[in-house]
Design a protein around this motif. Structure first.
Motif, short mmCIF file in Angstrom:
data_model
loop_
_atom_site.label_atom_id
_atom_site.label_comp_id
_atom_site.label_asym_id
_atom_site.label_seq_id
_atom_site.Cartn_x
_atom_site.Cartn_y
_atom_site.Cartn_z
N LEU A 1 -31.72 -14.58 -35.92
CA LEU A 1 -31.44 -13.65 -34.53
C LEU A 1 -32.56 -14.46 -33.68
O LEU A 1 -33.74 -14.38 -33.93
CB LEU A 1 -31.35 -12.15 -34.94
N ILE A 2 -32.80 -14.89 -32.25
CA ILE A 2 -33.91 -15.30 -31.28
C ILE A 2 -33.48 -14.19 -30.46
O ILE A 2 -34.43 -14.09 -30.01
CB ILE A 2 -33.21 -16.80 -31.47
N HIS A 3 -32.30 -14.21 -29.75
CA HIS A 3 -31.83 -13.44 -27.93
C HIS A 3 -32.37 -11.41 -28.41
O HIS A 3 -32.46 -11.25 -27.38
CB HIS A 3 -31.18 -13.60 -27.45
N ILE A 4 -31.96 -10.99 -29.85
CA ILE A 4 -32.36 -10.00 -29.30
C ILE A 4 -32.93 -9.56 -30.91
O ILE A 4 -33.68 -10.35 -31.99
CB ILE A 4 -30.48 -9.48 -29.61
N SER A 5 -33.99 -8.53 -30.17
CA SER A 5 -34.40 -7.88 -31.34
C SER A 5 -34.53 -7.45 -32.27
O SER A 5 -33.03 -6.77 -32.33
CB SER A 5 -36.01 -7.03 -30.49
N PRO A 6 -34.59 -7.16 -33.41
CA PRO A 6 -34.40 -6.67 -34.57
C PRO A 6 -33.71 -4.67 -34.32
O PRO A 6 -32.65 -4.26 -34.79
CB PRO A 6 -35.09 -6.38 -35.18
N MET A 7 -35.06 -4.10 -33.21
CA MET A 7 -34.47 -2.98 -32.56
C MET A 7 -33.72 -2.79 -32.13
O MET A 7 -32.51 -1.71 -32.28
CB MET A 7 -36.09 -2.53 -31.65
N ILE A 8 -33.29 -3.83 -30.44
CA ILE A 8 -31.98 -3.50 -30.47
C ILE A 8 -31.05 -4.11 -30.72
O ILE A 8 -30.27 -3.39 -30.74
CB ILE A 8 -31.85 -4.94 -28.58
N ALA A 9 -31.07 -4.45 -32.12
CA ALA A 9 -30.07 -5.13 -32.73
C ALA A 9 -29.65 -3.79 -33.80
O ALA A 9 -27.99 -3.35 -33.47
CB ALA A 9 -30.17 -5.98 -33.87
N ASN A 10 -30.15 -3.16 -33.79
CA ASN A 10 -30.15 -1.16 -34.59
C ASN A 10 -29.10 -0.49 -33.62
O ASN A 10 -28.39 -0.26 -34.10
CB ASN A 10 -31.23 -0.76 -34.86
N ILE B 1 -18.05 -6.87 -33.65
CA ILE B 1 -17.58 -6.88 -32.18
C ILE B 1 -18.46 -6.79 -31.56
O ILE B 1 -18.75 -7.06 -31.05
CB ILE B 1 -16.28 -6.48 -32.45
N GLU B 2 -19.67 -5.33 -31.60
CA GLU B 2 -20.21 -5.21 -30.34
C GLU B 2 -21.41 -6.60 -30.40
O GLU B 2 -21.68 -6.84 -28.90
CB GLU B 2 -20.79 -3.94 -31.21
N PHE B 3 -21.97 -6.91 -31.35
CA PHE B 3 -22.85 -7.86 -31.34
C PHE B 3 -21.84 -9.45 -30.49
O PHE B 3 -22.40 -9.94 -30.07
CB PHE B 3 -23.51 -9.02 -32.62
N HIS B 4 -20.88 -9.50 -31.03
CA HIS B 4 -20.28 -10.76 -30.38
C HIS B 4 -19.96 -10.01 -28.41
O HIS B 4 -19.83 -11.39 -28.07
CB HIS B 4 -18.79 -10.97 -31.01
N LYS B 5 -19.89 -9.02 -28.15
CA LYS B 5 -19.72 -9.21 -26.73
C LYS B 5 -21.12 -9.39 -26.37
O LYS B 5 -21.38 -9.26 -24.83
CB LYS B 5 -19.81 -7.01 -27.12
N GLN B 6 -22.10 -9.26 -26.61
CA GLN B 6 -23.73 -9.49 -26.25
C GLN B 6 -23.21 -11.15 -26.03
O GLN B 6 -24.25 -11.54 -24.88
CB GLN B 6 -24.67 -9.26 -27.27
N GLY B 7 -22.84 -11.55 -26.29
CA GLY B 7 -22.24 -13.52 -25.73
C GLY B 7 -23.11 -14.24 -25.89
O GLY B 7 -23.44 -15.45 -25.62
N TYR B 8 -23.94 -14.03 -26.47
CA TYR B 8 -24.87 -15.10 -27.65
C TYR B 8 -24.67 -15.87 -28.61
O TYR B 8 -25.25 -17.07 -29.10
CB TYR B 8 -26.40 -13.82 -27.94
N PHE B 9 -23.63 -15.50 -29.10
CA PHE B 9 -23.34 -15.91 -31.12
C PHE B 9 -22.11 -16.61 -30.70
O PHE B 9 -20.86 -16.48 -30.09
CB PHE B 9 -23.31 -14.38 -32.44
N GLU B 10 -22.27 -18.06 -31.44
CA GLU B 10 -21.71 -18.48 -31.92
C GLU B 10 -20.37 -18.30 -33.28
O GLU B 10 -19.10 -17.97 -33.40
CB GLU B 10 -21.50 -20.05 -32.20
#
Length: 743
Positions: free
Chosen positions: A30-39, A60-69
């Motif tokens: 994880l680079i663009h999102i902090s663990p706190m936001i990830a929680n 699915i929610e993580f994918h919506k952020q647009g940062y992850f391949e």
């Protein structure tokens, strides 16, 4: 992209044992999102029972952020681990094959991708389509845009968009079916899409390039043009386009119903409230009874009436025209319904769009302040004042209603380039080829001050000047300017070498009238005099170095409506120079000039401008009056057809001695040759007088024609004069031209 739902991993356990409790949550990659936001995104907490469906939804929610391949989840002994492979970041973006400079800067903004963005194929696809659409608007079709990426590091890539421009569709023929009273050459004036002309590649000729985005608007432009010519019932169909994509040629066709030319039978004004006299509004009407109907003049009349009512505080006055047509007799009665609304005061002045220019520099040109009653003329004059500054490409002032009795002024400016490198060339009958170069910034550090360096060269003259000008000292109505200059000039009878300094303070008395007070100190060296001068004139021809120390009060006025081609208005200035505040030179010089412009377009329906220009001066000798301070006539600014400074009193040996009295004036008629090109034909008559003891000792006149053109390189003036009453010994000329000067 791969999604690995936890349900698939845990399926064998669903019936074997109870689901474990989440003891910890970990994130890897994880680079663009902090663990706190990830929680917050996952909505899974430590202590919760492991819910497979919740984990799937979190992926699915993580994918919506647009940062992850890629995203997958593992679980071991109650430790839930999310594994991420993030998309690469665009560290550099390059567009090849399209545009340069400002054009490419605008394109980078339009495509919606910038450095630092996460690489996303859908965004790249939109960027490709944006480039193709931008080129299509400019007439390029079948454009291909290829996107490639180059890996710079584990998380950074370079995105390259290679543009292969398509072909331009050329309009070979435009048919105006039904047009009988207006020619094709007239109808193409308002349109963007025009038939290609012979030598269409040359500036000023129609290149015929198709602009698809403008096609639907061309029919409306043409109808509006018909209505300017009095065709009140004119109809123009949307154009039909027949394009051949093998040759990239096209034909364009409009269907036109012209109708009759209408004449104004009567004009009436109906006031909802009697806030102003009907007669006062009628004075603003130019489209009057008996004149051919013209929709453009009707709009101008409405704006003029709005200004009259708006000056009384009615910011939201509405004027609705009713056109009562008599189709049988081709007459139209115009009724203006005027609804003043309510008076309003200024609530606030809001400035936007100025990224470089300081807010206070913009605000000081606004003639209305919070708490003052609204005045339409002051809004217009404020807009013109901002335009005259030369800092902005565009200026808009919008009235935004705040309440029934208050309004905000929204001042939106678009900044232009204020740093300038300019040059001008010309030809003088005496000076030969003339050249000028200047480097200046009209808005130094956004402060509103001007600084510049100027060089003028000719066969007879070399001049250098450094200037600093503050039009609003401490944001007041006072101005201050300084000049340091050096000039070497080889006259007919002597050589003048001058070095000097001046400082001029000014104050605006009204929006157009300025008073100034200047001081000049200069050292002049006069050398290379002729030897056969009469004794009585030798005091004017003393070789050597002299100091001039002078005080110069003056007035200037300018209310013209354009810089290069004024149609209406007056430019005037006058000053008195009192030389003798120390130094060697002792005289008083009074000098003034005026230029008046009057357009006849409203009365004659032709683009004719009458001009009158005059200059006059008198010198009172109080001691030493050097030859270079006296008056001379001849040249572009006085009497065309005579060489510069050649018309002057002379002694019995034919040596020029200069004049103490001078007057010259010009009458001009200027006609616009084209509606789409700023080029005019001007006919002129010049007349001047000069003398030692009075105005009319020497009189000369000339007549001729000039071509005035605001070209891509700047304003150019070609003059073809003819001296009318020249005498033996006069130095005449038949051609001169200048570049870089106003007309």
């Amino acid at each position: 992209m791969r999604f690995l739902p936890l349900a698939a991993l845990c399926a064998p356990l669903l019936y074997a044992a109870p689901l474990p409790t989440v003891k910890n949550i970990q994130y890897e990659g994880l680079i663009h999102i902090s663990p706190m936001i990830a929680n917050e995104i996952s909505k899974i907490k430590v202590g919760d029972a492991l819910d497979v469906q919740k984990v799937d939804r979190s992926i699915i929610e993580f994918h919506k952020q647009g940062y992850f391949e890629d995203i997958w989840v593992t679980e071991e002994s109650g430790v839930l681990t999310y594994h991420f492979i993030e998309k690469s970041t665009i560290a550099n973006i390059e567009i090849n094959g399209y545009g340069s400079g400002q054009e490419q800067e605008a394109l980078y903004k339009e495509i919606g991708i910038k450095k630092g963005d996460v690489y996303d194929e859908s965004k790249v696809e939109r960027a490709r389509k944006s480039i193709m659409a931008a080129l299509e608007k400019k007439g390029f079709y079948d454009t291909v845009v290829e996107a490639t990426t180059e890996k710079l590091s584990d998380q950074a890539i370079k995105l390259t968009l290679d543009v292969n421009k398509g072909e331009e569709i050329i309009i070979r023929k435009v048919n105006y079916n039904g047009a009988e009273k207006l020619s094709a050459s007239k109808l193409e004036i308002p349109t963007v899409n025009k038939e290609r002309e012979f030598m269409g590649w040359m500036w000023g000729f129609n290149d015929g390039k198709l602009k698809v985005g403008e096609l639907e608007h061309d029919s409306f432009r043409m109808k509006d043009y018909y209505m300017k010519k009095g065709f009140l019932d004119a109809e123009v169909s949307p154009p039909s386009l027949l394009a051949d994509f093998t040759t990239y040629d096209a034909n364009l066709e409009f269907k036109i119903s012209e109708g009759k030319i209408y004449e104004v039978s009567k004009v009436e004004i109906v006031l909802e409230e009697p806030v102003v006299g009907v007669e006062e509004l009628m004075d603003e009407v130019r489209l009057t009874e008996g004149k051919r109907f013209n929709i453009e003049k009707l709009r101008k009349d409405m704006e003029s009436m709005k200004e009259v009512v708006g000056d009384l505080g009615y910011a939201f006055v509405r004027i609705t025209p009713d056109l009562d047509k008599d189709e049988e007799n081709a007459k139209v009665r115009i009724v203006y319904y005027v609804q003043p609304g309510k008076k309003v005061k200024i609530n606030d002045v809001l400035v936007s769009g100025n990224t470089r220019t300081l807010d206070r520099v913009v605000r000081r040109e606004i003639l209305l302040a919070p708490g003052e009653m609204y005045e339409a003329t002051k809004v217009k004059n404020s807009k013109n004042a901002l335009k005259r500054m030369g800092y902005f490409e565009n200026v808009e002032i919008e009235e935004r209603r705040v309440s029934e009795d208050s309004v905000d002024l929204l001042v939106n400016v678009k900044e232009g380039r204020t740093g300038e490198f300019m040059f001008g060339i010309g030809y003088g009958s005496y000076d030969g080829l003339l050249g000028s170069v200047s480097v200046k910034d009209k808005n130094v550090f956004g402060s509103g001050m001007t600084a510049g360096v100027y060089v003028d060269k000719s066969e007879k003259e070399s001049a250098y000047r450094i200037n600093l000008y503050n039009p609003r000292v401490l944001d007041s109505r006072y101005s201050l300017s300084t000049n340091v200059y050096k000039r070497d000039y080889e006259s007919y009878d002597y050589t003048d070498r001058t070095t000097g300094f001046d400082v001029v303070g000014g104050r605006y008395l009204t929006d157009h009238l300025q008073a100034t007070l200047g001081y000049t100190i200069a050292q002049t060296e006069l050398v290379d005099f002729v030897n056969n001068l009469e004794e009585k004139y030798k005091p004017y021809y003393r070789e050597g170095k002299y100091i001039k120390s002078s005080v110069i009060p003056g007035l200037s006025y300018d209310n013209t409506d354009d810089y290069y081609f004024p149609h209406n208005g007056i430019i005037a200035s006058a000053y008195a120079e009192y030389a003798g505040a120390g130094g060697d030179e002792k005289f008083v010089k009074y000098f003034g000039k005026v230029a008046a412009y009057k357009s006849l377009e409203d009365s004659l329906d032709m683009d004719l401008i009458l001009r009158y220009k005059a200059r006059a001066g008198v010198i009172q000798e109080n001691g030493y009056l050097p030859i270079n301070e006296k008056f001379y006539l001849g040249g572009m600014s006085t009497i065309r057809g005579y060489k510069s400074s050649s018309v002057t009193p002379k002694d019995s040996n034919d040596v020029r001695i200069g004049g103490k009295y001078v007057f010259s004036n010009s009458a001009e008629v200027s006609y616009g040759l084209f509606e789409t090109v700023q080029m005019r034909l001007t006919l002129f008559y010049d007349y001047g007088m000069i003398g030692q003891d009075g105005f009319n000792e020497i009189r000369r006149s000339s007549a001729g024609a000039a071509i005035e053109w605001v070209s891509p390189l700047g304003p150019i003036n070609f003059v073809f004069p003819q001296a009318l009453d020249d005498k033996p010994g006069d130095k005449t000329s038949s051609f001169e031209f200048t570049m870089g000067q106003r007309f």
